[in-house]
Enzyme design. Structure first.
Site, PDB file in Angstrom:
ATOM      1  N   TYR A 153       0.745  -1.410   0.530  1.00 43.70           N
ATOM      2  CA  TYR A 153       0.368  -0.061   0.282  1.00 43.70           C
ATOM      3  C   TYR A 153       0.560   1.423   0.288  1.00 43.70           C
ATOM      4  O   TYR A 153       0.500   2.519  -1.067  1.00 43.70           O
ATOM      5  CB  TYR A 153      -0.950   0.078   0.733  1.00 43.70           C
ATOM      6  N   LYS A 157       1.078   4.110  -2.954  1.00 42.77           N
ATOM      7  CA  LYS A 157       0.535   4.852  -2.780  1.00 42.77           C
ATOM      8  C   LYS A 157       2.286   6.456  -2.599  1.00 42.77           C
ATOM      9  O   LYS A 157       1.419   7.390  -3.255  1.00 42.77           O
ATOM     10  CB  LYS A 157      -0.502   5.834  -1.208  1.00 42.77           C
TER      11      LYS A 157
HETATM   12  N1  LIG Z   1     -10.166   6.168   4.493  1.00 43.22           N
HETATM   13  C1  LIG Z   1      -9.457   6.229   4.862  1.00 43.22           C
HETATM   14  O1  LIG Z   1      -9.156   6.492   6.343  1.00 43.22           O
HETATM   15  C2  LIG Z   1      -8.705   6.303   3.990  1.00 43.22           C
HETATM   16  C3  LIG Z   1      -7.107   7.041   4.665  1.00 43.22           C
HETATM   17  C4  LIG Z   1      -6.200   7.273   3.260  1.00 43.22           C
HETATM   18  C5  LIG Z   1      -6.484   7.625   1.984  1.00 43.22           C
HETATM   19  N2  LIG Z   1      -7.244   6.781   1.591  1.00 43.22           N
HETATM   20  C6  LIG Z   1      -7.467   5.932   0.199  1.00 43.22           C
HETATM   21  O2  LIG Z   1      -8.661   6.902  -0.215  1.00 43.22           O
HETATM   22  C7  LIG Z   1      -9.422   5.912  -1.336  1.00 43.22           C
HETATM   23  C8  LIG Z   1     -10.889   5.985  -1.232  1.00 43.22           C
HETATM   24  O3  LIG Z   1     -11.078   5.104   0.567  1.00 43.22           O
HETATM   25  P1  LIG Z   1     -11.979   4.333   0.799  1.00 43.22           P
HETATM   26  O4  LIG Z   1     -12.169   4.590   2.533  1.00 43.22           O
HETATM   27  O5  LIG Z   1     -13.738   5.397   0.031  1.00 43.22           O
HETATM   28  O6  LIG Z   1     -12.235   2.941   0.469  1.00 43.22           O
HETATM   29  P2  LIG Z   1     -13.688   1.872   0.020  1.00 43.22           P
HETATM   30  O7  LIG Z   1     -12.969   0.638   0.669  1.00 43.22           O
HETATM   31  O8  LIG Z   1     -14.709   2.347   0.878  1.00 43.22           O
HETATM   32  O9  LIG Z   1     -13.592   2.659  -1.126  1.00 43.22           O
HETATM   33  C9  LIG Z   1     -13.035   2.758  -2.429  1.00 43.22           C
HETATM   34  C10 LIG Z   1     -14.076   1.793  -4.101  1.00 43.22           C
HETATM   35  O10 LIG Z   1     -13.357   1.286  -5.515  1.00 43.22           O
HETATM   36  C11 LIG Z   1     -14.000   0.551  -5.501  1.00 43.22           C
HETATM   37  N3  LIG Z   1     -12.866  -0.156  -6.217  1.00 43.22           N
HETATM   38  C12 LIG Z   1     -11.678  -1.282  -5.106  1.00 43.22           C
HETATM   39  N4  LIG Z   1     -10.572  -1.138  -6.869  1.00 43.22           N
HETATM   40  C13 LIG Z   1     -11.008  -1.001  -8.110  1.00 43.22           C
HETATM   41  C14 LIG Z   1     -11.751  -1.241  -9.072  1.00 43.22           C
HETATM   42  N5  LIG Z   1     -10.427  -1.974  -9.527  1.00 43.22           N
HETATM   43  N6  LIG Z   1     -11.712  -0.113 -10.125  1.00 43.22           N
HETATM   44  C15 LIG Z   1     -13.175  -0.009  -9.618  1.00 43.22           C
HETATM   45  N7  LIG Z   1     -13.836   0.511  -8.262  1.00 43.22           N
HETATM   46  C16 LIG Z   1     -12.248  -0.479  -7.460  1.00 43.22           C
HETATM   47  C17 LIG Z   1     -14.022  -0.777  -4.297  1.00 43.22           C
HETATM   48  O11 LIG Z   1     -15.579  -1.662  -4.753  1.00 43.22           O
HETATM   49  C18 LIG Z   1     -14.965   0.334  -3.112  1.00 43.22           C
HETATM   50  O12 LIG Z   1     -16.292   0.905  -3.870  1.00 43.22           O
HETATM   51  C19 LIG Z   1      -8.583   4.509  -1.642  1.00 43.22           C
HETATM   52  O13 LIG Z   1      -7.525   5.131  -2.457  1.00 43.22           O
HETATM   53  C20 LIG Z   1      -8.554   4.940  -0.298  1.00 43.22           C
HETATM   54  O14 LIG Z   1      -6.334   4.248   0.006  1.00 43.22           O
HETATM   55  C21 LIG Z   1      -8.396   6.338   2.574  1.00 43.22           C
END
Ligand SMILES: NC(=O)c1ccc[n+]([C@@H]2O[C@H](COP(=O)([O-])OP(=O)(O)OC[C@H]3O[C@@H](n4cnc5c(N)ncnc54)[C@H](O)[C@@H]3O)[C@@H](O)[C@H]2O)c1
Length: 247
Positions: A153, A157
């Site tokens: 990850y 990132k």
């Molecule tokens: N939630 C947090 O605290 C946090 C912190 C830092 C970074 N992020 C980043 O933010 C982004 C969103 O995170 P989130 O918490 O909403 O996650 P989440 O799992 O709720 O949402 C991610 C979505 O991406 C979709 N997805 C996964 N692989 C895919 C693909 N190959 N093609 C199309 N869609 C795909 C999934 O089905 C899911 O609906 C991610 O990149 C995550 O790494 C989140």
């Protein structure tokens, strides 16, 4: 901050943060193509956007598949004429210590975040260059600075940060801004269920603001970088983390 009439494609927008971004950008006037590889999630987001009076379409596609991504951008063009804003938000994780991490764990995580951002950007850049207008916002994570059990990850990132720097340089003269948002600890249903209470407390203690961020904090940062308010900003990594600089 308005994005009236702009066409935005948000990947992974069936998820928690992407849904917040779709609601926020649509609320600021954008027409939003809501992508997810799970169509039910995308449809749910579209339902919420429409309920608040916004314009949105669901599109199921896997961002790691060039053919599916091309089809998705062609759909946006067919429906709305172009793509002005791309938010590379789709991401996932498969945590393991390095000695236990499989090739599949590595490929899965790197492919969604990094390769997916590359494939989607490549598909929209000709449209943006032609019109000398475009905003690409990549979603990284504060974990790009390193986190135990997240070699895949973190690498993905950090790669997203690198992609932002390279593309920003390449596209600046063509009127396209490329920036990155690195969220810290954000309170989403997934973070709350995934983290044990003691781990959550430790992370909150590490956060200078002493609290988790909200989905809206990330969505507003994405709106800022998608709007012309930030038109002289490119190749930047915006930490939305309550002052936290690493885990
Ligand atoms: N939630 C947090 O605290 C946090 C912190 C830092 C970074 N992020 C980043 O933010 C982004 C969103 O995170 P989130 O918490 O909403 O996650 P989440 O799992 O709720 O949402 C991610 C979505 O991406 C979709 N997805 C996964 N692989 C895919 C693909 N190959 N093609 C199309 N869609 C795909 C999934 O089905 C899911 O609906 C991610 O990149 C995550 O790494 C989140």
């Amino acid at each position: 901050m308005r994005v009236d009439g702009k066409v935005a494609v948000i990947t992974g927008a069936g998820g928690d943060l992407g849904r917040g971004m779709a609601l926020c950008l649509a609320g600021a006037g954008a027409r939003v193509l809501v992508n997810d590889r799970l169509s039910a999630r995308a449809e749910e987001t579209v339902g919420l956007v429409r309920k608040q009076g916004g314009e949105a379409l669901a599109h199921e596609a896997d961002v790691t598949r060039t053919d599916e991504v091309r089809g998705m951008m062609a759909r946006a063009v067919a429906e709305w004429g172009t793509v002005d804003i791309l938010v590379n938000n789709a991401g996932d994780f498969r945590d393991a210590l390095i000695q236990n991490m499989t090739d599949e764990d590595w490929d899965f995580v790197v492919d969604v975040s990094l390769k997916g951002s590359f494939i989607c950007s490549r598909a929209v850049v000709p449209l943006m260059m032609e019109r000398r207008y475009g905003k690409i916002v990549n979603i990284s994570s504060l974990a790009y600075k390193g986190n135990i059990g997240q070699a895949n990850y973190t690498s993905a990132k950090a790669g997203v940060v690198g992609l932002t720097l390279a593309l920003g340089l390449e596209l600046a003269r063509h009127g396209v801004n490329v920036n990155c948002v690195a969220p810290g600890l954000i309170e989403t249903p997934k973070t709350v269920t995934r983290l044990r209470a003691d781990a959550r407390e430790r992370l909150v203690r590490l956060t200078p603001m002493r609290r988790m961020g909200e989905i809206a904090d990330i969505a507003q940062a994405v709106l800022f970088l998608s709007s012309d308010v930030s038109k002289y900003i490119t190749r930047q990594v915006l930490h939305v983390s309550g002052g936290m600089e690493g885990f």
